[in-house]
Write a protein that holds these residues in place. Structure first.
Motif, PDB file in Angstrom:
ATOM      1  N   HIS A 248      18.360   3.876 -20.445  1.00  0.00           N
ATOM      2  CA  HIS A 248      19.485   4.457 -19.896  1.00  0.00           C
ATOM      3  C   HIS A 248      18.930   5.641 -18.926  1.00  0.00           C
ATOM      4  CE1 HIS A 248      22.884   7.312 -19.646  1.00  0.00           C
ATOM      5  NE2 HIS A 248      23.764   6.249 -20.236  1.00  0.00           N
ATOM      6  N   VAL A 249      19.529   5.863 -17.707  1.00  0.00           N
ATOM      7  CA  VAL A 249      18.900   6.977 -16.722  1.00  0.00           C
ATOM      8  C   VAL A 249      18.703   8.277 -17.183  1.00  0.00           C
ATOM      9  CG1 VAL A 249      19.813   5.779 -14.811  1.00  0.00           C
ATOM     10  CG2 VAL A 249      21.359   7.046 -15.670  1.00  0.00           C
ATOM     11  N   LEU A 250      19.409   8.581 -18.429  1.00  0.00           N
ATOM     12  CA  LEU A 250      19.450   9.853 -19.014  1.00  0.00           C
ATOM     13  C   LEU A 250      18.320   9.891 -19.963  1.00  0.00           C
ATOM     14  CD1 LEU A 250      23.083  10.909 -18.665  1.00  0.00           C
ATOM     15  CD2 LEU A 250      21.260  11.855 -17.370  1.00  0.00           C
ATOM     16  N   SER A 251      17.700   9.176 -20.258  1.00  0.00           N
ATOM     17  CA  SER A 251      16.644   8.930 -21.470  1.00  0.00           C
ATOM     18  C   SER A 251      15.564   9.457 -20.801  1.00  0.00           C
ATOM     19  CB  SER A 251      16.780   7.607 -22.055  1.00  0.00           C
ATOM     20  OG  SER A 251      15.242   7.453 -23.022  1.00  0.00           O
ATOM     21  N   TYR A 252      15.002  10.488 -21.512  1.00  0.00           N
ATOM     22  CA  TYR A 252      13.699  11.031 -21.166  1.00  0.00           C
ATOM     23  C   TYR A 252      12.566  10.878 -22.203  1.00  0.00           C
ATOM     24  CZ  TYR A 252      15.571  12.385 -16.633  1.00  0.00           C
ATOM     25  OH  TYR A 252      16.155  11.910 -15.263  1.00  0.00           O
ATOM     26  N   GLY A 253      12.653   9.935 -23.053  1.00  0.00           N
ATOM     27  CA  GLY A 253      11.458   9.763 -24.045  1.00  0.00           C
ATOM     28  C   GLY A 253      11.743  10.585 -25.288  1.00  0.00           C
ATOM     29  N   TRP A 254      10.591  10.568 -25.971  1.00  0.00           N
ATOM     30  CA  TRP A 254      10.445  11.568 -27.072  1.00  0.00           C
ATOM     31  C   TRP A 254       9.543  12.484 -26.909  1.00  0.00           C
ATOM     32  CZ3 TRP A 254       5.997  10.548 -30.415  1.00  0.00           C
ATOM     33  CH2 TRP A 254       5.465   9.282 -29.751  1.00  0.00           C
ATOM     34  N   LEU A 255       9.655  13.722 -27.791  1.00  0.00           N
ATOM     35  CA  LEU A 255       8.678  14.850 -27.546  1.00  0.00           C
ATOM     36  C   LEU A 255       7.736  15.013 -28.810  1.00  0.00           C
ATOM     37  CD1 LEU A 255      10.718  18.114 -28.683  1.00  0.00           C
ATOM     38  CD2 LEU A 255      11.002  15.821 -29.693  1.00  0.00           C
ATOM     39  N   GLY A 256       6.732  15.780 -28.656  1.00  0.00           N
ATOM     40  CA  GLY A 256       5.815  16.030 -29.963  1.00  0.00           C
ATOM     41  C   GLY A 256       4.561  15.520 -29.599  1.00  0.00           C
ATOM     42  N   MET A 257       3.985  15.756 -30.650  1.00  0.00           N
ATOM     43  CA  MET A 257       2.205  15.638 -30.585  1.00  0.00           C
ATOM     44  C   MET A 257       1.869  14.331 -29.613  1.00  0.00           C
ATOM     45  SD  MET A 257      -0.411  15.457 -33.607  1.00  0.00           S
ATOM     46  CE  MET A 257      -0.461  17.403 -33.899  1.00  0.00           C
ATOM     47  N   HIS A 258       2.491  13.386 -29.912  1.00  0.00           N
ATOM     48  CA  HIS A 258       2.062  12.085 -29.040  1.00  0.00           C
ATOM     49  C   HIS A 258       3.359  11.552 -28.062  1.00  0.00           C
ATOM     50  CE1 HIS A 258      -1.667  11.607 -30.828  1.00  0.00           C
ATOM     51  NE2 HIS A 258      -1.236  11.488 -32.066  1.00  0.00           N
ATOM     52  N   GLY A 259       4.232  12.427 -27.902  1.00  0.00           N
ATOM     53  CA  GLY A 259       5.472  12.266 -27.236  1.00  0.00           C
ATOM     54  C   GLY A 259       5.134  12.169 -25.572  1.00  0.00           C
ATOM     55  N   MET A 260       6.125  11.690 -24.773  1.00  0.00           N
ATOM     56  CA  MET A 260       5.858  11.836 -23.430  1.00  0.00           C
ATOM     57  C   MET A 260       5.703  12.976 -23.036  1.00  0.00           C
ATOM     58  SD  MET A 260       7.821   9.489 -24.741  1.00  0.00           S
ATOM     59  CE  MET A 260       7.138   7.566 -25.050  1.00  0.00           C
ATOM     60  N   GLY A 261       4.704  13.274 -21.906  1.00  0.00           N
ATOM     61  CA  GLY A 261       4.283  14.604 -21.182  1.00  0.00           C
ATOM     62  C   GLY A 261       5.791  15.143 -20.728  1.00  0.00           C
ATOM     63  N   TYR A 262       6.439  14.001 -20.056  1.00  0.00           N
ATOM     64  CA  TYR A 262       7.644  14.634 -19.259  1.00  0.00           C
ATOM     65  C   TYR A 262       8.830  15.086 -20.182  1.00  0.00           C
ATOM     66  CZ  TYR A 262       8.604   9.621 -19.767  1.00  0.00           C
ATOM     67  OH  TYR A 262       8.720   8.432 -20.451  1.00  0.00           O
ATOM     68  N   ALA A 263       8.809  14.491 -21.436  1.00  0.00           N
ATOM     69  CA  ALA A 263       9.808  14.893 -22.420  1.00  0.00           C
ATOM     70  C   ALA A 263       9.333  16.334 -22.708  1.00  0.00           C
ATOM     71  CB  ALA A 263       9.720  14.108 -23.424  1.00  0.00           C
ATOM     72  N   ASN A 264       7.958  16.358 -23.028  1.00  0.00           N
ATOM     73  CA  ASN A 264       7.676  17.834 -23.566  1.00  0.00           C
ATOM     74  C   ASN A 264       7.903  18.949 -22.606  1.00  0.00           C
ATOM     75  OD1 ASN A 264       6.831  16.755 -25.981  1.00  0.00           O
ATOM     76  ND2 ASN A 264       4.776  16.815 -25.547  1.00  0.00           N
ATOM     77  N   LYS A 265       7.616  18.644 -21.230  1.00  0.00           N
ATOM     78  CA  LYS A 265       7.916  19.430 -20.191  1.00  0.00           C
ATOM     79  C   LYS A 265       9.490  19.863 -19.892  1.00  0.00           C
ATOM     80  CE  LYS A 265       4.173  19.556 -17.040  1.00  0.00           C
ATOM     81  NZ  LYS A 265       3.622  19.707 -15.593  1.00  0.00           N
ATOM     82  N   ALA A 266      10.447  18.781 -20.314  1.00  0.00           N
ATOM     83  CA  ALA A 266      11.686  19.074 -20.215  1.00  0.00           C
ATOM     84  C   ALA A 266      12.095  19.985 -21.158  1.00  0.00           C
ATOM     85  CB  ALA A 266      12.457  17.869 -20.120  1.00  0.00           C
ATOM     86  N   VAL A 267      11.495  19.931 -22.216  1.00  0.00           N
ATOM     87  CA  VAL A 267      12.186  20.911 -23.326  1.00  0.00           C
ATOM     88  C   VAL A 267      11.516  22.098 -23.164  1.00  0.00           C
ATOM     89  CG1 VAL A 267      11.752  21.134 -25.953  1.00  0.00           C
ATOM     90  CG2 VAL A 267      12.422  18.991 -25.095  1.00  0.00           C
ATOM     91  N   HIS A 268      10.335  22.141 -22.652  1.00  0.00           N
ATOM     92  CA  HIS A 268       9.600  23.390 -22.637  1.00  0.00           C
ATOM     93  C   HIS A 268      10.119  24.578 -21.401  1.00  0.00           C
ATOM     94  CE1 HIS A 268       6.318  26.413 -23.265  1.00  0.00           C
ATOM     95  NE2 HIS A 268       6.191  26.439 -21.843  1.00  0.00           N
ATOM     96  N   ASN A 269      10.749  23.847 -20.479  1.00  0.00           N
ATOM     97  CA  ASN A 269      11.558  24.268 -19.254  1.00  0.00           C
ATOM     98  C   ASN A 269      12.935  24.611 -19.176  1.00  0.00           C
ATOM     99  OD1 ASN A 269       9.045  25.142 -17.403  1.00  0.00           O
ATOM    100  ND2 ASN A 269       8.568  22.848 -17.854  1.00  0.00           N
ATOM    101  N   ALA A 270      13.494  23.941 -20.267  1.00  0.00           N
ATOM    102  CA  ALA A 270      14.937  24.157 -20.647  1.00  0.00           C
ATOM    103  C   ALA A 270      15.456  25.503 -20.604  1.00  0.00           C
ATOM    104  CB  ALA A 270      15.194  22.998 -21.682  1.00  0.00           C
ATOM    105  N   ASP A 271      16.526  25.629 -20.504  1.00  0.00           N
ATOM    106  CA  ASP A 271      17.398  26.964 -20.752  1.00  0.00           C
ATOM    107  C   ASP A 271      18.240  26.645 -21.679  1.00  0.00           C
ATOM    108  OD1 ASP A 271      19.261  25.569 -19.451  1.00  0.00           O
ATOM    109  OD2 ASP A 271      19.758  27.392 -17.985  1.00  0.00           O
ATOM    110  N   LEU A 272      18.661  25.404 -22.076  1.00  0.00           N
ATOM    111  CA  LEU A 272      19.394  25.084 -23.283  1.00  0.00           C
ATOM    112  C   LEU A 272      18.946  23.774 -23.852  1.00  0.00           C
ATOM    113  CD1 LEU A 272      22.103  25.906 -24.851  1.00  0.00           C
ATOM    114  CD2 LEU A 272      23.194  24.427 -23.283  1.00  0.00           C
ATOM    115  N   LEU A 273      18.868  24.009 -25.289  1.00  0.00           N
ATOM    116  CA  LEU A 273      18.512  22.788 -26.000  1.00  0.00           C
ATOM    117  C   LEU A 273      19.615  22.536 -26.938  1.00  0.00           C
ATOM    118  CD1 LEU A 273      15.001  23.194 -27.306  1.00  0.00           C
ATOM    119  CD2 LEU A 273      15.723  22.117 -25.356  1.00  0.00           C
ATOM    120  N   ILE A 274      20.270  21.314 -26.941  1.00  0.00           N
ATOM    121  CA  ILE A 274      21.346  20.948 -27.764  1.00  0.00           C
ATOM    122  C   ILE A 274      20.374  19.977 -28.692  1.00  0.00           C
ATOM    123  CG2 ILE A 274      23.581  19.665 -28.039  1.00  0.00           C
ATOM    124  CD1 ILE A 274      23.255  20.579 -24.660  1.00  0.00           C
TER     125      ILE A 274
END
Ligand SMILES: Cc1ncc(C[n+]2csc(CCOP(=O)(O)OP(=O)(O)O)c2C)c(N)n1
Lengths: 564, 189
Positions: A248-274
């Motif tokens: 899906h275009v809105l899928s940005y992988g999974w986060l965490g220790m071995h997660g995708m760098g872009y997933a981690n960056k997305a979460v780290h820079n977010a202003d809202l986590l759902i």
């Protein structure tokens, strides 16, 4: 009707829709094993170790959404279940363990094979009970399954003494559950849901973090609707993999220790986590004090005790994820986040995490990608624990709900073989691939016999790197290559397969990978491929323990420098 | 802020409940200062008073974990409601002819009772707040305490209905029909 305890147990299981029991007999279970043949609706699968029974039932529950049932005798049979029960506990899997117990008049006497399994499993079950009276048996079974399945699922255990199996009583079908203390909250509070909707409407850099709870609650459609309507990027947790189509275009992988760098960056820079049906596990958050520092957090979970456990949240919503998302979706305003999404796309381009590099030898990542291509993604992947597990999570693209079965919370090596059995038995029409490390494979290797005996069409890929790879990787990167206790002497895995009566091939050349995969899939019945892989390959990205999730290490470039 | 918290719980009177509660507290790294358990006016139910130390957030976290135990029907932290909290202690103190009258004076001041007298010792019973019991014990220590037993705190919130009050017309047991759709249960958020 007057029935024995053993008959009542079978009747109740059938009434609850149970079709399969993974079990292993023993003295105190004999009355039950004498009864089971009269109930052919209950398929008994004989495992080779009780841990295998628990893992198989666990995976069965994950892929079917039904309760998984395992059966073990008293004493050592019961204690052999413990790892499997703990695994189900940490991953919220509805698992019913039934253990035989010594006859009631022996209880407390340290009788042969008497062990206090209800005591042992207190911290790893949602509920357990020693059933001392046959009159209470039917109710106990229905209550146990109800508890296992309702709210946040989890393992339950019934310990049944031999004489209770034999005792006779009038079987009255218990149709009422009487558990005044069991009060799962299934619907989110409307005013909290409203607050969440408002936050979503005003957020500039929102990210959904979707966890295992979405899979458990079967809330895939609701999640998709939420993401699409409000144009919210979706990052999943490790166990949330497959809860949202990765293509899906809105899928940005999974986060965490071995997660995708872009997933981690997305979460780290977010202003809202759902955060939906997830629990801020440390493998997902990295250093929790620096996790998502700018984000307000909406946390939706069915378990009130998860709210505020690992970090404080702004809008807690306690309720079943499916119900809550259903209600939330009604209040959403359509929005777009073009700037934010293109920022995420840039990060994705800068930190490719799923590209297989060009390499002569047999790369484990390459194998996973070839399995993805050969199956067109239409298969259930069951993994062990370690590097191969991470590659299976990174290099396969999961589009189908519940197509990824893995031990997340407990990280149990040895889950893979019995897990694959449970998945195949639960979904006989699906292709099943078992992704095994050479270490984990040898922890429950005896279950090959179960596969052969039941003629289960399972494809097994053993990644032979000659190491306990994930631990070796830590020794390399964190302990300066001081390798100790991680080198494996391995048997001939193909001969092992053949000795168990199944087919197997060894692959040590890249060009043989794809043909072997097809050979396995064309073969009816269990098939093992031993892949002799690049021995010292590392899993990247890698967030060293305690670091913030954006401080990930990436695959060193050929020049040997680490890109940040 | 770390302080003492008083949790009160209504639990089903079933085997293993105390074990589950103690296990949950231990696993979440709480020291149990005291647990007092006894039957209440309703059959098949017990009331527990648990005193633990911790900051408000972590006690609330463990309260929620305890609330998940199936046999726990209700559990509340009543620390903030200035509850009436009492405990009882029985103290056997050495008493010689020369110290006896001094001890009896102290007993009077604390409104304790002497419940057994033997040639060289007395057993006295005191009820009161934990501080009062502690103070009495301190005073008696000089005479020589031979044996002692404390119940741990029990507590009730002041005023009308408390968090564990069972309303008369509302059945405590919400019996769930097996097949019926899951009813909405009011959330506390
Ligand atoms: C039962 C168990 N014991 C130990 C560990 C610690 N551990 C985590 S990964 C790993 C190495 C796994 O080796 P292998 O199965 O060969 O897989 P690889 O990492 O090489 O892919 C170990 C020992 C564990 N997770 N589970």
């Amino acid at each position: 009707m007057i029935k024995t305890g053993a008959e009542i147990l079978c009747e109740c299981l059938i009434k609850e829709g149970v079709e399969v029991i993974f079990g292993f007999p023993g003295g105190v279970l004999l009355p039950l094993y004498d009864t089971l043949p009269h109930y052919p609706q209950l398929r008994h699968i004989l495992v080779r170790h009780e841990q295998g029974a628990a893992h198989a039932a666990d995976a069965y529950a994950r892929v079917t959404g039904k309760v998984g049932v395992c059966l073990a005798t008293s004493g050592p049979g019961a204690t052999n279940l413990v790892t499997g029960i703990a695994n189900a506990y940490l991953d919220s899997v509805p698992l019913l363990s039934i253990t035989g117990q010594v006859p009631t008049h022996f209880i407390g006497k340290d009788a042969f094979q008497e062990i206090d399994i209800t005591g042992i499993t207190v911290p790893i079950t949602k509920y357990n009970q020693l059933v001392l009276n046959v009159d209470g048996l039917a109710r106990a079974v229905h209550e146990a399954i109800y508890v296992a399945m309702t709210g946040r699922p989890g393992p339950v255990l019934l310990d049944i003494p031999r004489d209770v199996f034999q005792a006779r009583t009038e079987y009255i079908c218990a149709d009422k559950i009487d558990l005044p203390g069991f009060k799962p909250k299934l619907f989110g509070h409307p005013s909290q849901i409203k607050k969440a909707a408002e936050l979503i409407a005003s957020a500039e850099r929102p990210v959904i973090v979707a966890g295992h709870g979405v899979n458990i609650a079967q809330a895939h459609a609701e999640l998709k609707e939420l993401a699409e309507n409000a144009q919210l990027p979706v990052v999943t947790t490790f166990l949330g993999i497959a809860c949202f189509p990765e293509s899906h275009v809105l899928s940005y992988g999974w986060l965490g220790m071995h997660g995708m760098g872009y997933a981690n960056k997305a979460v780290h820079n977010a202003d809202l986590l759902i955060a939906i049906g997830m629990r801020f596990d440390d493998r997902a958050t990295g250093g929790v004090s620096t996790f998502a520092p700018q984000a307000r957090i909406v946390h939706i979970d069915v378990d009130a005790a998860e709210i505020g456990k690992n970090l404080t949240v702004d809008v807690p919503i306690v309720g079943d994820v499916k119900n809550v998302l259903h209600a939330l979706n009604k209040q959403l305003v359509k929005r777009d986040h073009i700037g934010w999404l293109s920022q995420l796309d840039d990060w994705r381009a800068q930190h490719p995490a799923t590209e297989v590099r060009d390499h002569e030898g047999v790369l484990p990542q390459y194998i996973i990608r070839q399995i993805h291509e050969a199956t067109k993604g239409d298969t259930i992947i069951v993994t062990g624990v370690g590097q191969a597990q991470m590659w299976a999570a990174q290099y396969f693209f999961y589009d189908k709900p519940n197509s990824f079965v893995s031990s997340g919370g407990l990280g149990t090596m040895g889950f893979e073989l019995p897990g694959a059995i449970g998945a195949k038995v639960g979904c006989p029409h699906e292709t099943v691939w078992c992704i095994a490390g050479d270490g984990g494979f040898q922890m429950t290797v005896q279950e090959l016999a179960t596969m052969v005996q039941e003629d289960l069409d399972i494809n097994i890929a053993v990644f032979n790197n000659g190491w306990l790879g994930m631990v070796r990787q830590w020794q390399e990167l964190i302990y300066n290559k001081r390798y100790f206790g991680t080198k494996l002497y391995n048997p001939d895995f193909v001969k092992i397969a053949e000795a168990y009566g199944m087919k197997g091939v060894r692959v040590s050349k890249k060009m043989d990978v794809r043909p072997a995969i097809h050979k396995a899939m064309d073969h009816k019945g269990p098939f093992l491929i031993e892949f002799v892989v690049e021995p010292e390959e590392n899993v990247y990205p890698f967030v060293p323990p305690g670091k913030t999730i954006v401080e990930f290490l990436e695959m060193p470039s050929p020049l040997g420098s680490l890109k940040k | 802020m770390i302080r003492k918290h008083i949790l009160v719980a209504l639990v089903q009177d079933r085997p293993g409940v105390l074990n589950r509660i103690a296990s949950t507290l231990r696993r979440r790294n709480f020291n149990i200062e005291s647990i007092a358990v006894g039957h209440i006016e309703q059959p098949l139910l017990s009331r527990m008073t648990i005193v633990v130390e911790g900051d408000d957030a972590s006690v609330e976290q463990v309260r929620k974990q305890l609330d998940k135990i199936i046999e726990v029907i209700r559990i509340a932290d009543i620390t903030g409601e200035s509850p009436v909290a009492r405990e009882m202690a029985m103290i056997k103190v050495r008493a010689t002819p020369s110290t006896r009258s001094e001890i009896i004076q102290i007993v009077d001041i604390f409104r304790a009772n002497i419940v057994d007298v033997s040639p060289d010792s007395l057993i006295l019973v005191v009820t009161g707040t934990q501080e009062k019991v502690d103070t009495l014990i301190e005073l008696l220590r000089g005479f020589g305490i031979r044996e002692m037993s404390r119940t741990g705190t029990i507590a009730l919130p002041r005023g009308g209905a408390g968090p564990l009050t069972i309303e008369e017309n509302k059945p405590l047991r919400h019996v769930v029909e097996q097949a019926a759709p899951e009813e909405e249960i009011l959330p506390d958020w």
